[in-house]
Design a protein around this motif. Structure first.
Motif, PDB file in Angstrom:
ATOM      1  N   TYR A   4     104.206  15.241  -5.049  1.00 30.98           N
ATOM      2  CA  TYR A   4     104.893  15.731  -3.851  1.00 30.98           C
ATOM      3  C   TYR A   4     103.888  16.276  -2.848  1.00 30.98           C
ATOM      4  CZ  TYR A   4     107.855  18.986  -1.177  1.00 30.98           C
ATOM      5  OH  TYR A   4     108.481  19.698  -0.202  1.00 30.98           O
ATOM      6  N   GLN A   7     101.199  13.320  -1.613  1.00 29.89           N
ATOM      7  CA  GLN A   7     101.646  12.167  -0.837  1.00 29.89           C
ATOM      8  C   GLN A   7     101.360  12.315   0.650  1.00 29.89           C
ATOM      9  OE1 GLN A   7     105.707  11.589  -1.889  1.00 29.89           O
ATOM     10  NE2 GLN A   7     105.183  10.246  -3.569  1.00 29.89           N
ATOM     11  N   ASN A   8     101.559  13.467   1.172  1.00 31.04           N
ATOM     12  CA  ASN A   8     101.318  13.675   2.590  1.00 31.04           C
ATOM     13  C   ASN A   8     100.764  15.083   2.770  1.00 31.04           C
ATOM     14  OD1 ASN A   8     101.255  13.858   5.331  1.00 31.04           O
ATOM     15  ND2 ASN A   8     103.321  13.124   5.663  1.00 31.04           N
ATOM     16  N   TYR A  68     108.363  14.664   0.626  1.00 34.96           N
ATOM     17  CA  TYR A  68     108.809  14.418  -0.740  1.00 34.96           C
ATOM     18  C   TYR A  68     109.385  13.018  -0.870  1.00 34.96           C
ATOM     19  CZ  TYR A  68     111.301  14.985  -5.143  1.00 34.96           C
ATOM     20  OH  TYR A  68     111.741  14.832  -6.432  1.00 34.96           O
ATOM     21  N   SER A  69     108.863  12.268  -1.796  1.00 35.81           N
ATOM     22  CA  SER A  69     109.441  10.967  -2.106  1.00 35.81           C
ATOM     23  C   SER A  69     109.175  10.663  -3.572  1.00 35.81           C
ATOM     24  CB  SER A  69     108.863   9.875  -1.210  1.00 35.81           C
ATOM     25  OG  SER A  69     107.484   9.709  -1.450  1.00 35.81           O
ATOM     26  N   ILE A  74     115.457   5.825  -3.202  1.00 34.91           N
ATOM     27  CA  ILE A  74     115.824   6.072  -1.808  1.00 34.91           C
ATOM     28  C   ILE A  74     116.577   7.403  -1.763  1.00 34.91           C
ATOM     29  CG2 ILE A  74     117.206   5.278   0.138  1.00 34.91           C
ATOM     30  CD1 ILE A  74     116.706   2.412  -0.909  1.00 34.91           C
ATOM     31  N   ILE A  75     116.103   8.323  -0.926  1.00 36.13           N
ATOM     32  CA  ILE A  75     116.728   9.637  -0.811  1.00 36.13           C
ATOM     33  C   ILE A  75     117.371   9.746   0.569  1.00 36.13           C
ATOM     34  CG2 ILE A  75     116.357  12.130  -0.795  1.00 36.13           C
ATOM     35  CD1 ILE A  75     113.938  11.635  -2.648  1.00 36.13           C
ATOM     36  N   ARG A  76     118.634  10.108   0.560  1.00 38.58           N
ATOM     37  CA  ARG A  76     119.367  10.390   1.787  1.00 38.58           C
ATOM     38  C   ARG A  76     119.908  11.816   1.664  1.00 38.58           C
ATOM     39  NH1 ARG A  76     118.715   5.604   3.501  1.00 38.58           N
ATOM     40  NH2 ARG A  76     119.673   3.671   2.902  1.00 38.58           N
ATOM     41  N   PHE A 133     120.727  10.465  -4.190  1.00 39.71           N
ATOM     42  CA  PHE A 133     119.878   9.427  -4.755  1.00 39.71           C
ATOM     43  C   PHE A 133     120.428   9.055  -6.122  1.00 39.71           C
ATOM     44  CE2 PHE A 133     118.158  13.530  -5.824  1.00 39.71           C
ATOM     45  CZ  PHE A 133     117.956  13.456  -7.190  1.00 39.71           C
TER      46      PHE A 133
END
Length: 195
Positions: A4, A7-8, A68-69, A74-76, A133
Motif C-alpha cells: 500500500y 505503490q505510490n 491503495y490498490s 477492482i475497488i469502487r 470489491f
C-alpha cells in the motif's frame, strides 16, 4: 500493507499536505472564534469543523486511499457511505469544538477529545466499509486499538490547540503536528487491514 505504501510514494505526502492545510485553516478559524462573540462565533466554529473534519481528516483519508490498490481487484466506493463518513467527521468536530471553544475546561477537553477521537476512527472504518470489491477485508485488532489510541490523542491535542493557542507560528506548528497524527492514525489502521 507495505505494498500500500510502496505503490505510490507520493500519495502519503499529498495526503499529509492536505491534512496540514485543513488543520491550519481549522485551527485559524477556531482561534478567530475565540476572539468573537455572538452569532459570528458559530460561523467561525462551523468553518473550523468543516476544515478539520472535512479536509484535515476526511479528505486526507480518501486521498491516501487513492494510493491503495490490490492486484487483480477492482475497488469502487459506495457513495452514501463515502459521503456519510465525511458528514460524520465534520459533525463530531463541530460538537467537540462547540464544547471546548465556548468554555475551555479540562473536563470539556477530555469529553470533546473522546467524541472527536471516536468519531475520527469511526469515519475511517466507515470509509473502509464503503469500499466495494470482490473479497473481504479483515482488520487486525492490535492495529485497530493503536489507531484508536492515536485518534484519541490527536483529537484531544487538536482541541487543546484550537481552544488555547494563539499566534500564527504556533498555529502552523500545531497544524504540522496534528496532520502528522491524523496521517499516522490512517496508516496505522491500514497496516492492519488485509484483503
Amino acid at each position: 500493507m507495505v505494498q500500500y505504501l510502496a505503490q505510490n510514494a507520493l500519495t502519503p505526502t499529498i495526503a499529509y499536505t492536505v491534512s496540514v492545510i485543513g488543520s491550519l485553516l481549522g485551527l485559524s478559524f477556531a482561534a478567530r472564534a475565540r476572539l468573537t462573540v455572538s452569532g459570528a462565533r458559530w460561523v467561525w466554529l462551523s468553518l473550523a469543523a468543516l476544515s478539520l473534519g472535512g479536509t484535515a481528516v476526511w479528505s486526507m483519508h480518501f486521498i491516501a486511499m487513492m494510493g491503495y490498490s490490490v492486484p487483480d481487484v477492482i475497488i469502487r466506493y459506495d457513495p452514501l457511505l463515502t459521503v456519510g463518513s465525511g458528514a460524520l467527521a465534520v459533525a463530531v468536530m463541530a460538537v467537540a469544538l462547540a464544547l471546548t471553544a465556548t468554555r475551555p475546561t479540562n473536563a470539556r477537553l477530555v469529553v470533546g477529545g473522546l467524541i472527536s477521537g471516536i468519531g475520527i476512527v469511526s469515519m475511517h472504518y466507515m470509509g473502509m466499509a464503503s469500499m466495494n470489491f470482490v473479497g473481504t477485508m479483515r482488520h487486525d485488532h492490535g492495529h485497530v486499538i493503536a489507531a484508536t489510541a492515536i485518534a484519541l490523542v490527536a483529537a484531544t491535542a487538536a482541541l487543546w490547540f484550537a481552544s488555547r493557542l494563539r499566534g500564527s507560528p504556533v498555529i502552523v506548528g500545531a497544524s504540522l503536528v496534528m496532520a502528522a497524527a491524523v496521517t499516522a492514525m490512517h496508516y496505522t489502521a491500514m497496516a492492519g487491514g488485509d484483503i
